[in-house]
Design a protein around this motif. Structure first.
Motif, PDB file in Angstrom:
ATOM      1  N   SER A 132     -97.220 132.842   9.265  1.00  0.00           N
ATOM      2  CA  SER A 132     -97.926 132.002   8.288  1.00  0.00           C
ATOM      3  C   SER A 132     -98.683 130.885   8.995  1.00  0.00           C
ATOM      4  O   SER A 132     -99.825 130.571   8.626  1.00  0.00           O
ATOM      5  CB  SER A 132     -96.937 131.389   7.300  1.00  0.00           C
ATOM      6  N   LEU A 133     -98.054 130.291  10.007  1.00  0.00           N
ATOM      7  CA  LEU A 133     -98.737 129.246  10.774  1.00  0.00           C
ATOM      8  C   LEU A 133     -99.953 129.808  11.502  1.00  0.00           C
ATOM      9  O   LEU A 133    -101.001 129.150  11.585  1.00  0.00           O
ATOM     10  CB  LEU A 133     -97.764 128.606  11.771  1.00  0.00           C
ATOM     11  N   GLY A 134     -99.826 131.013  12.036  1.00  0.00           N
ATOM     12  CA  GLY A 134    -100.963 131.632  12.726  1.00  0.00           C
ATOM     13  C   GLY A 134    -102.136 131.887  11.785  1.00  0.00           C
ATOM     14  O   GLY A 134    -103.293 131.610  12.122  1.00  0.00           O
ATOM     15  N   ARG A 135    -101.844 132.412  10.596  1.00  0.00           N
ATOM     16  CA  ARG A 135    -102.925 132.647   9.621  1.00  0.00           C
ATOM     17  C   ARG A 135    -103.572 131.339   9.181  1.00  0.00           C
ATOM     18  O   ARG A 135    -104.790 131.235   9.055  1.00  0.00           O
ATOM     19  CB  ARG A 135    -102.380 133.419   8.420  1.00  0.00           C
ATOM     20  N   ALA A 136    -102.755 130.315   8.963  1.00  0.00           N
ATOM     21  CA  ALA A 136    -103.288 129.013   8.560  1.00  0.00           C
ATOM     22  C   ALA A 136    -104.114 128.385   9.685  1.00  0.00           C
ATOM     23  O   ALA A 136    -105.137 127.739   9.426  1.00  0.00           O
ATOM     24  CB  ALA A 136    -102.150 128.087   8.153  1.00  0.00           C
ATOM     25  N   ALA A 137    -103.682 128.571  10.922  1.00  0.00           N
ATOM     26  CA  ALA A 137    -104.424 128.012  12.054  1.00  0.00           C
ATOM     27  C   ALA A 137    -105.812 128.636  12.165  1.00  0.00           C
ATOM     28  O   ALA A 137    -106.783 127.952  12.500  1.00  0.00           O
ATOM     29  CB  ALA A 137    -103.641 128.224  13.349  1.00  0.00           C
TER      30      ALA A 137
ATOM     31  N   VAL B 169     -98.056 121.355  17.680  1.00  0.00           N
ATOM     32  CA  VAL B 169     -97.004 120.459  17.178  1.00  0.00           C
ATOM     33  C   VAL B 169     -96.143 121.195  16.157  1.00  0.00           C
ATOM     34  O   VAL B 169     -94.910 121.102  16.173  1.00  0.00           O
ATOM     35  CB  VAL B 169     -97.631 119.190  16.564  1.00  0.00           C
ATOM     36  N   ALA B 170     -96.788 121.947  15.265  1.00  0.00           N
ATOM     37  CA  ALA B 170     -96.051 122.696  14.244  1.00  0.00           C
ATOM     38  C   ALA B 170     -95.145 123.747  14.889  1.00  0.00           C
ATOM     39  O   ALA B 170     -94.000 123.934  14.460  1.00  0.00           O
ATOM     40  CB  ALA B 170     -97.024 123.344  13.265  1.00  0.00           C
ATOM     41  N   LEU B 171     -95.644 124.433  15.911  1.00  0.00           N
ATOM     42  CA  LEU B 171     -94.821 125.442  16.591  1.00  0.00           C
ATOM     43  C   LEU B 171     -93.639 124.809  17.317  1.00  0.00           C
ATOM     44  O   LEU B 171     -92.541 125.370  17.328  1.00  0.00           O
ATOM     45  CB  LEU B 171     -95.679 126.254  17.567  1.00  0.00           C
ATOM     46  N   THR B 172     -93.869 123.651  17.919  1.00  0.00           N
ATOM     47  CA  THR B 172     -92.768 122.941  18.577  1.00  0.00           C
ATOM     48  C   THR B 172     -91.696 122.556  17.571  1.00  0.00           C
ATOM     49  O   THR B 172     -90.496 122.740  17.810  1.00  0.00           O
ATOM     50  CB  THR B 172     -93.294 121.683  19.295  1.00  0.00           C
ATOM     51  N   HIS B 173     -92.118 122.051  16.423  1.00  0.00           N
ATOM     52  CA  HIS B 173     -91.151 121.656  15.398  1.00  0.00           C
ATOM     53  C   HIS B 173     -90.457 122.880  14.792  1.00  0.00           C
ATOM     54  O   HIS B 173     -89.279 122.795  14.405  1.00  0.00           O
ATOM     55  CB  HIS B 173     -91.834 120.815  14.324  1.00  0.00           C
ATOM     56  N   LEU B 174     -91.147 124.006  14.726  1.00  0.00           N
ATOM     57  CA  LEU B 174     -90.506 125.232  14.253  1.00  0.00           C
ATOM     58  C   LEU B 174     -89.391 125.642  15.219  1.00  0.00           C
ATOM     59  O   LEU B 174     -88.279 125.963  14.791  1.00  0.00           O
ATOM     60  CB  LEU B 174     -91.531 126.367  14.119  1.00  0.00           C
ATOM     61  N   GLN B 175     -89.674 125.604  16.507  1.00  0.00           N
ATOM     62  CA  GLN B 175     -88.657 125.968  17.497  1.00  0.00           C
ATOM     63  C   GLN B 175     -87.469 125.015  17.439  1.00  0.00           C
ATOM     64  O   GLN B 175     -86.313 125.440  17.508  1.00  0.00           O
ATOM     65  CB  GLN B 175     -89.263 125.964  18.903  1.00  0.00           C
ATOM     66  N   GLN B 176     -87.736 123.724  17.257  1.00  0.00           N
ATOM     67  CA  GLN B 176     -86.650 122.746  17.152  1.00  0.00           C
ATOM     68  C   GLN B 176     -85.814 122.987  15.892  1.00  0.00           C
ATOM     69  O   GLN B 176     -84.587 122.883  15.930  1.00  0.00           O
ATOM     70  CB  GLN B 176     -87.207 121.324  17.139  1.00  0.00           C
ATOM     71  N   ALA B 177     -86.478 123.312  14.794  1.00  0.00           N
ATOM     72  CA  ALA B 177     -85.751 123.566  13.541  1.00  0.00           C
ATOM     73  C   ALA B 177     -84.855 124.789  13.668  1.00  0.00           C
ATOM     74  O   ALA B 177     -83.720 124.789  13.185  1.00  0.00           O
ATOM     75  CB  ALA B 177     -86.738 123.744  12.387  1.00  0.00           C
ATOM     76  N   VAL B 178     -85.345 125.828  14.331  1.00  0.00           N
ATOM     77  CA  VAL B 178     -84.533 127.036  14.516  1.00  0.00           C
ATOM     78  C   VAL B 178     -83.370 126.753  15.461  1.00  0.00           C
ATOM     79  O   VAL B 178     -82.261 127.250  15.247  1.00  0.00           O
ATOM     80  CB  VAL B 178     -85.407 128.202  15.032  1.00  0.00           C
ATOM     81  N   ASN B 179     -83.593 125.931  16.478  1.00  0.00           N
ATOM     82  CA  ASN B 179     -82.509 125.572  17.393  1.00  0.00           C
ATOM     83  C   ASN B 179     -81.451 124.728  16.681  1.00  0.00           C
ATOM     84  O   ASN B 179     -80.256 124.889  16.924  1.00  0.00           O
ATOM     85  CB  ASN B 179     -83.047 124.815  18.607  1.00  0.00           C
ATOM     86  N   ASP B 180     -81.894 123.832  15.806  1.00  0.00           N
ATOM     87  CA  ASP B 180     -80.957 122.969  15.085  1.00  0.00           C
ATOM     88  C   ASP B 180     -80.202 123.709  13.997  1.00  0.00           C
ATOM     89  O   ASP B 180     -79.036 123.424  13.745  1.00  0.00           O
ATOM     90  CB  ASP B 180     -81.695 121.781  14.461  1.00  0.00           C
TER      91      ASP B 180
ATOM     92  N   GLU C 221    -102.644 118.404   9.677  1.00  0.00           N
ATOM     93  CA  GLU C 221    -102.797 117.006  10.053  1.00  0.00           C
ATOM     94  C   GLU C 221    -102.892 116.808  11.566  1.00  0.00           C
ATOM     95  O   GLU C 221    -103.608 115.919  12.027  1.00  0.00           O
ATOM     96  CB  GLU C 221    -101.630 116.180   9.516  1.00  0.00           C
ATOM     97  N   GLU C 222    -102.158 117.602  12.345  1.00  0.00           N
ATOM     98  CA  GLU C 222    -102.169 117.418  13.796  1.00  0.00           C
ATOM     99  C   GLU C 222    -102.785 118.645  14.465  1.00  0.00           C
ATOM    100  O   GLU C 222    -103.994 118.740  14.547  1.00  0.00           O
ATOM    101  CB  GLU C 222    -100.749 117.145  14.290  1.00  0.00           C
ATOM    102  N   ASN C 223    -101.946 119.562  14.915  1.00  0.00           N
ATOM    103  CA  ASN C 223    -102.444 120.809  15.481  1.00  0.00           C
ATOM    104  C   ASN C 223    -101.339 121.854  15.430  1.00  0.00           C
ATOM    105  O   ASN C 223    -100.169 121.525  15.248  1.00  0.00           O
ATOM    106  CB  ASN C 223    -102.988 120.610  16.906  1.00  0.00           C
TER     107      ASN C 223
END
Length: 151
Positions: free
Chosen positions: A116-121, A91-102, A86-88
């Protein structure tokens, strides 16, 4: 005057004394072993493994949530893959880093999610544009996913 030598009055010679000494040696060993086995037998993960259902588990909402429950890393992976489309990928990588930090428990799954994100990208944006979103999230596993999708 003659003193009597009654064997019953002398201390430390009867069978009770021998049994007491044996118990004094064996009892601590038995207690330590039983305590160790009790601690080892406890399910420390918090996930129920008993086939016995409690009252909370037998409710309709509890039963339906158990059958539909998924691992947190799978839920996160699916959410991030939707964000990537939906975005790019950034954004998904940023949210992945935030999820791992949280939630640090997700750190062991971070590299596989990033791959998986890299293959999908690559499928969504092509290899060149997908590589432009790479950043050092989870030891550059995203870039590794882009590379493996190009093969």
């Amino acid at each position: 005057m003659k003193h009597s030598t009654n064997p019953q009055t002398r201390r430390g010679r009867g069978p009770a004394r021998r049994i007491g000494r044996s118990l004094a040696l064996v009892l601590p060993v038995v207690l330590v072993l039983s305590g160790t086995l009790a601690v080892a037998g406890v399910n420390w993960s918090g996930a129920p493994t008993s086939p016995v259902l409690t009252a909370a588990d037998t409710s309709a909402s509890g039963a339906s949530s158990r059958t539909g429950a998924r691992a947190p890393q799978d839920v996160l992976r699916d959410k991030l893959l939707v964000e990537l489309q939906e975005e790019n990928p950034g954004v998904a990588l940023t949210h992945l880093q935030q999820a791992v930090n949280d939630r640090p428990s997700l750190a062991k799954h971070c590299a596989s999610i990033a791959r998986s994100l890299g293959r999908a990208a690559v499928r969504v944006h092509g290899p060149t544009k997908a590589q432009s979103y790479a950043r050092p999230v989870c030891d550059t596993a995203y870039a590794a996913g882009v590379v493996t999708a190009n093969r």
